[in-house]
Design a protein around this motif. Structure first.
Motif, PDB file in Angstrom:
ATOM      1  N   LEU A  71      81.825 -12.312 -16.947  1.00  0.00           N
ATOM      2  CA  LEU A  71      81.100 -12.612 -18.357  1.00  0.00           C
ATOM      3  C   LEU A  71      79.949 -13.985 -17.876  1.00  0.00           C
ATOM      4  N   TYR A  72      80.555 -14.844 -17.255  1.00  0.00           N
ATOM      5  CA  TYR A  72      80.003 -16.190 -16.898  1.00  0.00           C
ATOM      6  C   TYR A  72      78.488 -15.790 -16.108  1.00  0.00           C
ATOM      7  N   LEU A  73      78.662 -14.969 -15.198  1.00  0.00           N
ATOM      8  CA  LEU A  73      77.623 -14.697 -14.518  1.00  0.00           C
ATOM      9  C   LEU A  73      76.581 -13.899 -15.474  1.00  0.00           C
ATOM     10  N   GLU A  74      76.861 -13.254 -16.051  1.00  0.00           N
ATOM     11  CA  GLU A  74      76.040 -12.280 -16.907  1.00  0.00           C
ATOM     12  C   GLU A  74      75.458 -13.195 -18.076  1.00  0.00           C
ATOM     13  N   MET A  75      76.135 -14.294 -18.615  1.00  0.00           N
ATOM     14  CA  MET A  75      75.683 -15.157 -19.697  1.00  0.00           C
ATOM     15  C   MET A  75      74.583 -16.259 -18.855  1.00  0.00           C
ATOM     16  N   THR A  76      74.870 -16.658 -17.703  1.00  0.00           N
ATOM     17  CA  THR A  76      73.859 -17.631 -17.066  1.00  0.00           C
ATOM     18  C   THR A  76      72.664 -16.885 -16.307  1.00  0.00           C
ATOM     19  N   HIS A  77      72.687 -15.685 -16.547  1.00  0.00           N
ATOM     20  CA  HIS A  77      71.650 -15.208 -15.555  1.00  0.00           C
ATOM     21  C   HIS A  77      70.198 -15.270 -16.652  1.00  0.00           C
ATOM     22  N   HIS A  78      69.259 -15.788 -16.144  1.00  0.00           N
ATOM     23  CA  HIS A  78      68.117 -15.945 -16.719  1.00  0.00           C
ATOM     24  C   HIS A  78      67.063 -14.696 -16.559  1.00  0.00           C
ATOM     25  N   PRO A  79      66.631 -14.199 -17.856  1.00  0.00           N
ATOM     26  CA  PRO A  79      65.664 -13.015 -17.519  1.00  0.00           C
ATOM     27  C   PRO A  79      64.515 -13.192 -16.840  1.00  0.00           C
ATOM     28  N   HIS A  80      64.027 -12.320 -16.189  1.00  0.00           N
ATOM     29  CA  HIS A  80      62.670 -12.490 -15.326  1.00  0.00           C
ATOM     30  C   HIS A  80      61.500 -12.257 -16.373  1.00  0.00           C
ATOM     31  N   GLU A  81      60.776 -13.439 -16.710  1.00  0.00           N
ATOM     32  CA  GLU A  81      59.891 -13.412 -17.641  1.00  0.00           C
ATOM     33  C   GLU A  81      58.413 -13.211 -17.241  1.00  0.00           C
ATOM     34  N   GLU A  82      58.306 -13.475 -15.987  1.00  0.00           N
ATOM     35  CA  GLU A  82      57.147 -13.100 -15.436  1.00  0.00           C
ATOM     36  C   GLU A  82      56.760 -11.964 -14.805  1.00  0.00           C
ATOM     37  N   GLU A  83      55.696 -11.389 -15.081  1.00  0.00           N
ATOM     38  CA  GLU A  83      55.488  -9.892 -14.672  1.00  0.00           C
ATOM     39  C   GLU A  83      54.698  -9.957 -13.318  1.00  0.00           C
ATOM     40  N   GLY A  84      54.896  -9.004 -12.470  1.00  0.00           N
ATOM     41  CA  GLY A  84      54.154  -9.177 -11.194  1.00  0.00           C
ATOM     42  C   GLY A  84      52.497  -9.074 -11.252  1.00  0.00           C
ATOM     43  N   PRO A  85      52.011  -9.019 -10.215  1.00  0.00           N
ATOM     44  CA  PRO A  85      50.557  -9.137 -10.253  1.00  0.00           C
ATOM     45  C   PRO A  85      49.784  -8.069 -11.031  1.00  0.00           C
ATOM     46  N   LYS A  86      48.672  -8.153 -11.673  1.00  0.00           N
ATOM     47  CA  LYS A  86      47.965  -7.175 -12.381  1.00  0.00           C
ATOM     48  C   LYS A  86      47.186  -6.408 -11.459  1.00  0.00           C
ATOM     49  N   TYR A  87      47.536  -5.671 -10.662  1.00  0.00           N
ATOM     50  CA  TYR A  87      46.824  -4.630  -9.898  1.00  0.00           C
ATOM     51  C   TYR A  87      45.778  -3.660 -10.616  1.00  0.00           C
ATOM     52  N   SER A  88      44.700  -3.494 -10.187  1.00  0.00           N
ATOM     53  CA  SER A  88      43.798  -2.706 -10.964  1.00  0.00           C
ATOM     54  C   SER A  88      44.376  -1.018 -11.152  1.00  0.00           C
ATOM     55  N   TYR A  89      45.115  -0.575 -10.086  1.00  0.00           N
ATOM     56  CA  TYR A  89      45.423   0.778 -10.331  1.00  0.00           C
ATOM     57  C   TYR A  89      47.021   0.920 -10.795  1.00  0.00           C
ATOM     58  N   LEU A  90      47.389  -0.206 -11.473  1.00  0.00           N
ATOM     59  CA  LEU A  90      48.531   0.100 -12.423  1.00  0.00           C
ATOM     60  C   LEU A  90      47.952   0.372 -13.978  1.00  0.00           C
ATOM     61  N   LYS A  91      48.954   1.160 -14.457  1.00  0.00           N
ATOM     62  CA  LYS A  91      48.815   1.571 -15.758  1.00  0.00           C
ATOM     63  C   LYS A  91      47.500   2.085 -16.272  1.00  0.00           C
ATOM     64  N   ILE A  92      46.809   2.855 -15.291  1.00  0.00           N
ATOM     65  CA  ILE A  92      45.706   3.619 -15.835  1.00  0.00           C
ATOM     66  C   ILE A  92      45.987   4.977 -16.668  1.00  0.00           C
ATOM     67  N   ARG A  93      45.236   4.736 -17.891  1.00  0.00           N
ATOM     68  CA  ARG A  93      45.185   5.704 -18.823  1.00  0.00           C
ATOM     69  C   ARG A  93      43.970   6.393 -18.857  1.00  0.00           C
ATOM     70  N   ASN A  94      43.803   7.709 -18.409  1.00  0.00           N
ATOM     71  CA  ASN A  94      42.395   8.417 -18.249  1.00  0.00           C
ATOM     72  C   ASN A  94      42.815   9.434 -19.281  1.00  0.00           C
ATOM     73  N   LYS A  95      43.453   9.591 -19.873  1.00  0.00           N
ATOM     74  CA  LYS A  95      43.724  10.974 -20.682  1.00  0.00           C
ATOM     75  C   LYS A  95      44.481  10.152 -22.099  1.00  0.00           C
ATOM     76  N   PRO A  96      44.022  10.559 -23.060  1.00  0.00           N
ATOM     77  CA  PRO A  96      44.470   9.899 -24.484  1.00  0.00           C
ATOM     78  C   PRO A  96      45.823  10.657 -24.721  1.00  0.00           C
ATOM     79  N   TYR A  97      46.782   9.896 -25.307  1.00  0.00           N
ATOM     80  CA  TYR A  97      48.196  10.213 -25.723  1.00  0.00           C
ATOM     81  C   TYR A  97      48.094  11.450 -26.597  1.00  0.00           C
ATOM     82  N   PRO A  98      49.216  12.634 -26.588  1.00  0.00           N
ATOM     83  CA  PRO A  98      49.004  13.711 -27.473  1.00  0.00           C
ATOM     84  C   PRO A  98      48.979  13.099 -29.184  1.00  0.00           C
TER      85      PRO A  98
END
Length: 102
Positions: A71-98
């Motif tokens: 419980l102590y280890l879980e409560m003192t764990h800090h969330p990872h707030e920073e996102e990784g590098p924003k590569y151009s090939y990530l999250k590509i949306r070529n097609k509209p959602y339904p």
């Protein structure tokens, strides 16, 4: 093997199980007791019960310590707030959602 149908081995194992069951029932009926885990003299049964009480008494505090540590280890764990590098090939949306967005 020849002469055994596809259900032959099943029938053989079923007859072995039934024979074993009959033997156990005959033995327990002969002695007038049911075959359960409490055979033995009353002293042996009490010794087994005392052993399990001791195991429980000494293991529960260890489980409690592990629970508090986790419980102590879980409560003192800090969330990872920073996102990784924003590569151009990530999250590509070529097609509209339904449902029309995107």
């Amino acid at each position: 093997p020849e002469g055994i149908s596809q259900y032959g081995s099943w029938a053989m194992s079923a007859s072995l199980v039934n024979g074993l069951r009959r033997t156990i029932l005959r033995r327990s009926a002969r002695h007038g007791v049911r075959m359960m885990g409490g055979h033995g003299s009353p002293e042996e049964i009490k010794a087994g019960m005392d052993w399990w009480k001791m195991v429980t008494k000494y293991s529960l505090p260890l489980v409690g310590v592990a629970l508090v540590a986790n419980l102590y280890l879980e409560m003192t764990h800090h969330p990872h707030e920073e996102e990784g590098p924003k590569y151009s090939y990530l999250k590509i949306r070529n097609k509209p959602y339904p449902w029309g967005k995107g």
